[in-house]
Scaffold this motif. Structure first.
Motif, PDB file in Angstrom:
ATOM      1  N   LYS A 148      25.191  40.168  35.384  1.00 57.30           N
ATOM      2  CA  LYS A 148      26.549  40.699  35.416  1.00 57.30           C
ATOM      3  C   LYS A 148      27.237  40.347  36.736  1.00 57.30           C
ATOM      4  CE  LYS A 148      25.477  44.550  32.318  1.00 57.30           C
ATOM      5  NZ  LYS A 148      25.321  46.012  32.198  1.00 57.30           N
ATOM      6  N   GLY A 149      26.477  40.322  37.822  1.00 60.28           N
ATOM      7  CA  GLY A 149      27.035  39.950  39.108  1.00 60.28           C
ATOM      8  C   GLY A 149      27.532  38.512  39.123  1.00 60.28           C
ATOM      9  N   LEU A 150      26.787  37.609  38.483  1.00 62.46           N
ATOM     10  CA  LEU A 150      27.210  36.211  38.401  1.00 62.46           C
ATOM     11  C   LEU A 150      28.477  36.056  37.564  1.00 62.46           C
ATOM     12  CD1 LEU A 150      23.731  34.485  37.907  1.00 62.46           C
ATOM     13  CD2 LEU A 150      25.147  34.517  39.978  1.00 62.46           C
ATOM     14  N   TYR A 151      28.571  36.822  36.480  1.00 63.32           N
ATOM     15  CA  TYR A 151      29.782  36.783  35.666  1.00 63.32           C
ATOM     16  C   TYR A 151      30.983  37.290  36.468  1.00 63.32           C
ATOM     17  CZ  TYR A 151      26.529  36.260  31.730  1.00 63.32           C
ATOM     18  OH  TYR A 151      25.549  35.834  30.879  1.00 63.32           O
ATOM     19  N   ALA A 152      30.774  38.348  37.233  1.00 58.86           N
ATOM     20  CA  ALA A 152      31.850  38.887  38.067  1.00 58.86           C
ATOM     21  C   ALA A 152      32.294  37.864  39.107  1.00 58.86           C
ATOM     22  CB  ALA A 152      31.387  40.173  38.754  1.00 58.86           C
ATOM     23  N   LEU A 153      31.337  37.123  39.665  1.00 59.37           N
ATOM     24  CA  LEU A 153      31.662  36.099  40.655  1.00 59.37           C
ATOM     25  C   LEU A 153      32.562  35.026  40.042  1.00 59.37           C
ATOM     26  CD1 LEU A 153      31.255  34.936  43.478  1.00 59.37           C
ATOM     27  CD2 LEU A 153      29.203  33.773  42.620  1.00 59.37           C
ATOM     28  N   LEU A 154      32.286  34.621  38.808  1.00 62.03           N
ATOM     29  CA  LEU A 154      33.137  33.655  38.121  1.00 62.03           C
ATOM     30  C   LEU A 154      34.567  34.178  38.001  1.00 62.03           C
ATOM     31  CD1 LEU A 154      30.841  32.393  35.202  1.00 62.03           C
ATOM     32  CD2 LEU A 154      31.574  31.105  37.212  1.00 62.03           C
ATOM     33  N   ILE A 155      34.694  35.448  37.701  1.00 56.80           N
ATOM     34  CA  ILE A 155      36.019  36.040  37.547  1.00 56.80           C
ATOM     35  C   ILE A 155      36.792  35.983  38.861  1.00 56.80           C
ATOM     36  CG2 ILE A 155      37.274  38.175  37.078  1.00 56.80           C
ATOM     37  CD1 ILE A 155      35.058  38.858  35.069  1.00 56.80           C
ATOM     38  N   PHE A 156      36.145  36.356  39.954  1.00 52.91           N
ATOM     39  CA  PHE A 156      36.832  36.356  41.247  1.00 52.91           C
ATOM     40  C   PHE A 156      37.176  34.937  41.689  1.00 52.91           C
ATOM     41  CE2 PHE A 156      34.853  40.612  41.653  1.00 52.91           C
ATOM     42  CZ  PHE A 156      36.011  41.331  41.906  1.00 52.91           C
ATOM     43  N   ILE A 157      36.322  33.973  41.395  1.00 54.52           N
ATOM     44  CA  ILE A 157      36.644  32.576  41.716  1.00 54.52           C
ATOM     45  C   ILE A 157      37.867  32.127  40.939  1.00 54.52           C
ATOM     46  CG2 ILE A 157      35.837  30.192  41.496  1.00 54.52           C
ATOM     47  CD1 ILE A 157      33.014  31.194  42.086  1.00 54.52           C
ATOM     48  N   GLY A 158      37.923  32.492  39.674  1.00 53.98           N
ATOM     49  CA  GLY A 158      39.077  32.137  38.851  1.00 53.98           C
ATOM     50  C   GLY A 158      40.361  32.752  39.376  1.00 53.98           C
ATOM     51  N   VAL A 159      40.315  34.025  39.779  1.00 52.70           N
ATOM     52  CA  VAL A 159      41.498  34.692  40.345  1.00 52.70           C
ATOM     53  C   VAL A 159      41.947  33.977  41.606  1.00 52.70           C
ATOM     54  CG1 VAL A 159      42.336  36.813  41.439  1.00 52.70           C
ATOM     55  CG2 VAL A 159      40.957  36.927  39.356  1.00 52.70           C
ATOM     56  N   PHE A 160      40.985  33.572  42.421  1.00 54.03           N
ATOM     57  CA  PHE A 160      41.315  32.854  43.673  1.00 54.03           C
ATOM     58  C   PHE A 160      42.002  31.525  43.373  1.00 54.03           C
ATOM     59  CE2 PHE A 160      39.998  29.625  46.785  1.00 54.03           C
ATOM     60  CZ  PHE A 160      40.618  30.120  47.920  1.00 54.03           C
ATOM     61  N   LEU A 161      41.510  30.783  42.401  1.00 54.91           N
ATOM     62  CA  LEU A 161      42.098  29.482  42.070  1.00 54.91           C
ATOM     63  C   LEU A 161      43.523  29.630  41.541  1.00 54.91           C
ATOM     64  CD1 LEU A 161      39.057  27.679  40.378  1.00 54.91           C
ATOM     65  CD2 LEU A 161      40.004  27.257  42.654  1.00 54.91           C
ATOM     66  N   VAL A 162      43.744  30.633  40.722  1.00 53.84           N
ATOM     67  CA  VAL A 162      45.075  30.836  40.147  1.00 53.84           C
ATOM     68  C   VAL A 162      46.069  31.302  41.216  1.00 53.84           C
ATOM     69  CG1 VAL A 162      46.416  32.269  38.554  1.00 53.84           C
ATOM     70  CG2 VAL A 162      44.262  31.269  37.813  1.00 53.84           C
ATOM     71  N   SER A 163      45.599  32.108  42.170  1.00 50.59           N
ATOM     72  CA  SER A 163      46.497  32.679  43.175  1.00 50.59           C
ATOM     73  C   SER A 163      46.788  31.722  44.317  1.00 50.59           C
ATOM     74  CB  SER A 163      45.895  33.967  43.745  1.00 50.59           C
ATOM     75  OG  SER A 163      44.684  33.698  44.422  1.00 50.59           O
ATOM     76  N   ARG A 164      46.058  30.629  44.422  1.00 52.59           N
ATOM     77  CA  ARG A 164      46.296  29.661  45.502  1.00 52.59           C
ATOM     78  C   ARG A 164      47.627  28.957  45.302  1.00 52.59           C
ATOM     79  NH1 ARG A 164      41.872  25.665  47.725  1.00 52.59           N
ATOM     80  NH2 ARG A 164      43.630  25.444  49.142  1.00 52.59           N
ATOM     81  N   LYS A 165      48.366  28.760  46.402  1.00 54.03           N
ATOM     82  CA  LYS A 165      49.640  28.048  46.330  1.00 54.03           C
ATOM     83  C   LYS A 165      49.375  26.545  46.255  1.00 54.03           C
ATOM     84  CE  LYS A 165      52.282  31.539  48.829  1.00 54.03           C
ATOM     85  NZ  LYS A 165      53.168  31.815  49.976  1.00 54.03           N
TER      86      LYS A 165
END
Length: 291
Positions: A274-291
């Protein structure tokens, strides 16, 4: 605290409240208050509260035919249709299924932004949505193997809710650039209240208010104050500084936070998977929020 951090803090708070709402709402309906009755309580309370602030504190009006029509459409999609399908669906399906289906909202937001606002879809945003979506799907599907109480019609209602909310996020963005958040939220809740009252008025009267347990009253207060007032205020404010796709992608955090809440209450076990799945989610949020 810089502006970008404030925006992320507001969006995180919204995700946390919504994550808790999946389980809290199920403790109230349908045993104590039926879903449409609960919607009427929330939406009418919000319409009165925000209407008071708009009239006596902000003192700002929406002007122009185009903006007034857009605000009405926001009330229909962001309040009436959104709430009716969400609580109607959650009443019939499981929190796991509801969380899983809501993950599609950022995809809808991105597509509607491209269609209505002509916002280009960058490859980095596409990659972020794919990565976060994969993490969320893996996380929820893993938990959903042990979940029950879901139904096809309930899942369809949640899907329609996600579509409606995704359209609302795109429609409301231009208004947030011109007016104060309270002005917009007041109007959309007023429109929403007019529509939902006929659906849930009888269910409000049917509830046995004199004999509700204390924990049910607390759950209703949470849904009125936090889920209704705070989330719409935070979302409305964040839309002034964030893109619709960034706002939508934070829904990916909801299943992660829901797992953490369940672990805290002793209802689930946190694992490396579950921790690895959560890490994927946070990486995705970071990529989308980058200018």
């Amino acid at each position: 605290m810089n502006q970008q951090l404030k925006v992320h803090l507001a969006l995180f708070s919204v995700a946390l409240i919504y994550a808790a709402n999946y389980s809290i709402a199920k403790t109230v309906m349908p045993e104590f208050v039926k879903p449409f009755g609960l919607i009427v309580i929330r939406v009418v309370s919000a319409a009165i509260f925000f209407g008071f602030l708009s009239r006596f504190v902000v003192k700002e009006k929406i002007t122009g035919r185009a903006d007034n029509i857009r605000s009405v459409l926001c009330g229909i999609t962001g309040i009436a249709v959104n709430q009716l399908f969400f609580f109607g669906g959650l009443n019939l399906t499981s929190p796991i299924h509801a969380s899983l289906i809501m993950v599609i909202t950022p995809v809808i937001v991105l597509l509607m932004s491209a269609i209505l606002l002509r916002t280009p879809i960058r490859w980095l945003s596409s990659l972020g949505i794919f990565v976060a979506g994969a993490g969320a799907m893996l996380l929820i599907s893993g938990s959903g193997k042990e979940a029950g109480g879901s139904s096809v019609i309930g899942d369809i209602y949640i899907l329609l809710n996600a579509v409606s909310y995704g359209i609302y996020l795109v429609l409301v963005a231009p208004l947030m650039q011109k007016y104060k958040a309270i002005t917009i939220v007041s109007r959309i809740f007023f429109v929403g209240a007019i529509i939902v009252i006929p659906f849930g008025y009888d269910q409000v009267l049917a509830a046995d208010w004199q004999h509700l347990p204390a924990q049910v009253w607390l759950a209703i207060v949470f849904m009125v104050v936090a889920v209704t007032f705070l989330t719409y205020l935070f979302n409305a404010w964040a839309l002034r500084f964030a893109t619709p796709s960034l706002l939508g992608v934070y829904i990916y955090l909801q299943p992660v936070l829901a797992i953490l809440i369940a672990v805290f209450l002793g209802q689930d076990v946190f694992t490396l998977e579950k921790g690895l799945y959560a890490l994927l989610i946070f990486i995705g949020v970071f990529l989308v929020s980058r200018k």
